[in-house]
Design a protein around this motif. Structure first.
Motif, PDB file in Angstrom:
ATOM      1  N   LEU A  51       0.731  -1.223   0.024  1.00 54.24           N
ATOM      2  CA  LEU A  51      -0.134  -0.051   0.005  1.00 54.24           C
ATOM      3  C   LEU A  51       0.878   1.332  -0.125  1.00 54.24           C
ATOM      4  O   LEU A  51       0.428   2.419  -0.079  1.00 54.24           O
ATOM      5  CB  LEU A  51      -0.901   0.070   1.389  1.00 54.24           C
ATOM      6  N   LEU A  52       1.976   1.098   0.344  1.00 59.95           N
ATOM      7  CA  LEU A  52       2.923   1.986   0.340  1.00 59.95           C
ATOM      8  C   LEU A  52       4.394   1.821  -0.185  1.00 59.95           C
ATOM      9  O   LEU A  52       4.836   0.302   0.131  1.00 59.95           O
ATOM     10  CB  LEU A  52       3.304   2.589   1.727  1.00 59.95           C
ATOM     11  N   ARG A  53       4.906   2.722  -1.142  1.00 56.43           N
ATOM     12  CA  ARG A  53       6.259   1.965  -1.784  1.00 56.43           C
ATOM     13  C   ARG A  53       7.623   2.422  -0.776  1.00 56.43           C
ATOM     14  O   ARG A  53       7.328   3.436  -0.057  1.00 56.43           O
ATOM     15  CB  ARG A  53       6.759   2.831  -2.863  1.00 56.43           C
ATOM     16  N   PRO A  54       8.505   1.490  -0.371  1.00 55.91           N
ATOM     17  CA  PRO A  54       9.730   1.768   0.281  1.00 55.91           C
ATOM     18  C   PRO A  54      10.328   2.944  -0.468  1.00 55.91           C
ATOM     19  O   PRO A  54      10.198   2.896  -1.851  1.00 55.91           O
ATOM     20  CB  PRO A  54      10.390   0.526   0.159  1.00 55.91           C
ATOM     21  N   SER A  55      11.148   3.818   0.373  1.00 57.19           N
ATOM     22  CA  SER A  55      12.225   4.793  -0.087  1.00 57.19           C
ATOM     23  C   SER A  55      13.468   3.938  -0.505  1.00 57.19           C
ATOM     24  O   SER A  55      14.186   4.259  -1.587  1.00 57.19           O
ATOM     25  CB  SER A  55      12.781   5.872   0.823  1.00 57.19           C
ATOM     26  N   ARG A  68       8.039  -5.193  -7.465  1.00 58.40           N
ATOM     27  CA  ARG A  68       8.228  -5.649  -8.777  1.00 58.40           C
ATOM     28  C   ARG A  68       6.736  -6.849  -9.193  1.00 58.40           C
ATOM     29  O   ARG A  68       6.453  -6.891 -10.293  1.00 58.40           O
ATOM     30  CB  ARG A  68       9.231  -6.371  -9.309  1.00 58.40           C
ATOM     31  N   GLU A  69       6.260  -7.288  -7.882  1.00 57.87           N
ATOM     32  CA  GLU A  69       5.286  -8.403  -8.064  1.00 57.87           C
ATOM     33  C   GLU A  69       4.048  -7.900  -7.255  1.00 57.87           C
ATOM     34  O   GLU A  69       3.641  -8.929  -6.462  1.00 57.87           O
ATOM     35  CB  GLU A  69       5.688  -9.696  -7.825  1.00 57.87           C
ATOM     36  N   ALA A  70       3.838  -6.782  -7.001  1.00 60.99           N
ATOM     37  CA  ALA A  70       2.854  -6.233  -6.117  1.00 60.99           C
ATOM     38  C   ALA A  70       1.516  -7.034  -6.256  1.00 60.99           C
ATOM     39  O   ALA A  70       0.925  -7.382  -5.246  1.00 60.99           O
ATOM     40  CB  ALA A  70       2.785  -4.915  -6.272  1.00 60.99           C
ATOM     41  N   ALA A  71       1.039  -7.291  -7.750  1.00 61.49           N
ATOM     42  CA  ALA A  71      -0.301  -7.762  -7.574  1.00 61.49           C
ATOM     43  C   ALA A  71      -0.373  -9.257  -6.960  1.00 61.49           C
ATOM     44  O   ALA A  71      -1.332  -9.678  -6.365  1.00 61.49           O
ATOM     45  CB  ALA A  71      -0.565  -8.037  -9.292  1.00 61.49           C
TER      46      ALA A  71
END
Ligand SMILES: Nc1ncnc2c1ncn2[C@@H]1O[C@H](COP(=O)(O)OP(=O)(O)OP(=O)(O)O)[C@@H](O)[C@H]1O
Length: 328
Positions: A51-55, A68-71
């Protein structure tokens, strides 16, 4: 490995909410994530749930990379967060059915799966009732059921029982534990309640964006101190002298009680009673107090978890109020 992170970090402008954490959670583990307000728990769990991208840094959940494989990560996890997201006007069954459609659960297995899960969380009798007639605990159990509909391998629970009364919390937990036993599910949860943390196989304590301790509840408690045996006798002075000479060290007194510290409180208490009885001293009262997770929390973060519980309830109240305002 179900959850595997490497130097996972997230900043919001100047604020470094999560500062490079390494976590390894095994399949089937119930893993607790504790920490004071603002420690970075929600930010971490949101990154793990995509739900949130890492820095910077990386995380792999059930074999899938969160960026890369969020789904695939999303398909493999179930989420029960603090904000209630059930549709109050639909029945329990309709809420679950709706979720099945979103996740494309095969049509021929939907009804069976809904039946099984309603039974698992003890809501089969209330399946046709609108959710708005449910108690807080029933709603939370329905959310747990919904989080499991698409047969995830890992369930994320973010403060699943905040704001519920102790009896309801126990009932939610009884269902979650039954579920763990029957499915081998991995559970990753944050909580502010120390009694809930005791259910976990391992606990990580986070503070200021870092993990400051990670171990089993037992090992964490051992880390902060020893058990304390307190006893009263009919002859305090003589008992103190007997115990001191036996242990070869002075013993502490608290009013009429004699206090002795040791690794294994139960064994120590038994040995003390034996020793005093042999010396013809009658023991009136014995208690063994082990260090609590609360002690661990205070030791590591310098704050009491009780303050955190109050804070968490307030936040939930504010969120619910703001949702109410939005509806109007
Ligand atoms: N969207 C955001 N924008 C700016 N700062 C944020 C954002 N989300 C979180 N933070 C900040 O990041 C830090 C960690 O917040 P986070 O919500 O992860 O903590 P937490 O451990 O979950 O706390 P709590 O127990 O209060 O829920 C805090 O300083 C918070 O103010």
């Amino acid at each position: 490995m179900t959850i595997d992170t490497e130097k996972l970090s997230r900043s919001f402008g100047e604020i470094q909410a999560v500062k490079g954490i390494d976590l390894h959670v095994e399949r089937g583990e119930t893993f607790g994530f504790l920490g004071p307000n603002g420690a970075g728990k929600s930010t971490t769990i949101k990154m793990l749930c995509t739900l949130l991208r890492p820095s910077s840094g990386r995380a792999v959940i059930n074999g899938f990379d969160i960026e890369r494989e969020a789904a695939n990560v999303r398909r493999s996890i179930g989420i029960v967060f603090q904000d209630p997201t059930l549709d109050e006007y639909l029945s329990a069954e309709q809420n679950l059915y709706y979720h099945c459609m979103i996740y494309h659960t095969p049509r021929n297995t939907r009804q069976q799966r809904i039946n099984d899960l309603l039974k698992l969380v003890g809501l089969e009798d209330r399946r046709k009732d609108p959710v708005k007639t449910f108690s807080g605990g029933m709603k939370r159990r329905l959310e747990v059921a919904r989080g499991l509909l698409h047969e995830p391998q890992t369930l994320f629970l973010d403060e699943p029982t905040v704001g519920l009364d102790p009896q309801t919390r126990r009932s939610v937990w009884a269902h979650v534990l039954r579920l763990r036993q029957s499915t081998g599910l991995t559970i990753f949860m944050t909580t502010h309640y120390m009694d809930e943390a005791e259910y976990c196989d391992r606990i990580a304590i986070m503070d200021h964006g870092r993990i400051v301790a990670l171990d089993t509840p037992e090992a964490l408690k051992r880390m902060v101190g020893q058990d304390v045996v307190r006893l009263t006798t009919n002859e305090t002075e003589r008992a103190v002298a007997e115990i001191s000479s036996w242990l070869n060290r002075p013993v502490r007194r608290e009013e009429e009680s004699i206090c002795v510290e040791g690794e294994d409180g139960q064994a120590l208490a038994a040995a003390l009673i034996r020793k005093l009885t042999l010396a013809d001293i009658e023991v009136n009262n014995v208690s063994v107090q082990a260090p609590t997770l609360e002690d661990v929390f205070v030791h590591l973060t310098g704050r009491a978890i009780r303050d955190e519980v109050a804070g968490a309830k307030e936040r939930l109240g504010a969120r619910l109020r703001s949702r109410g305002r939005l509806r109007r």
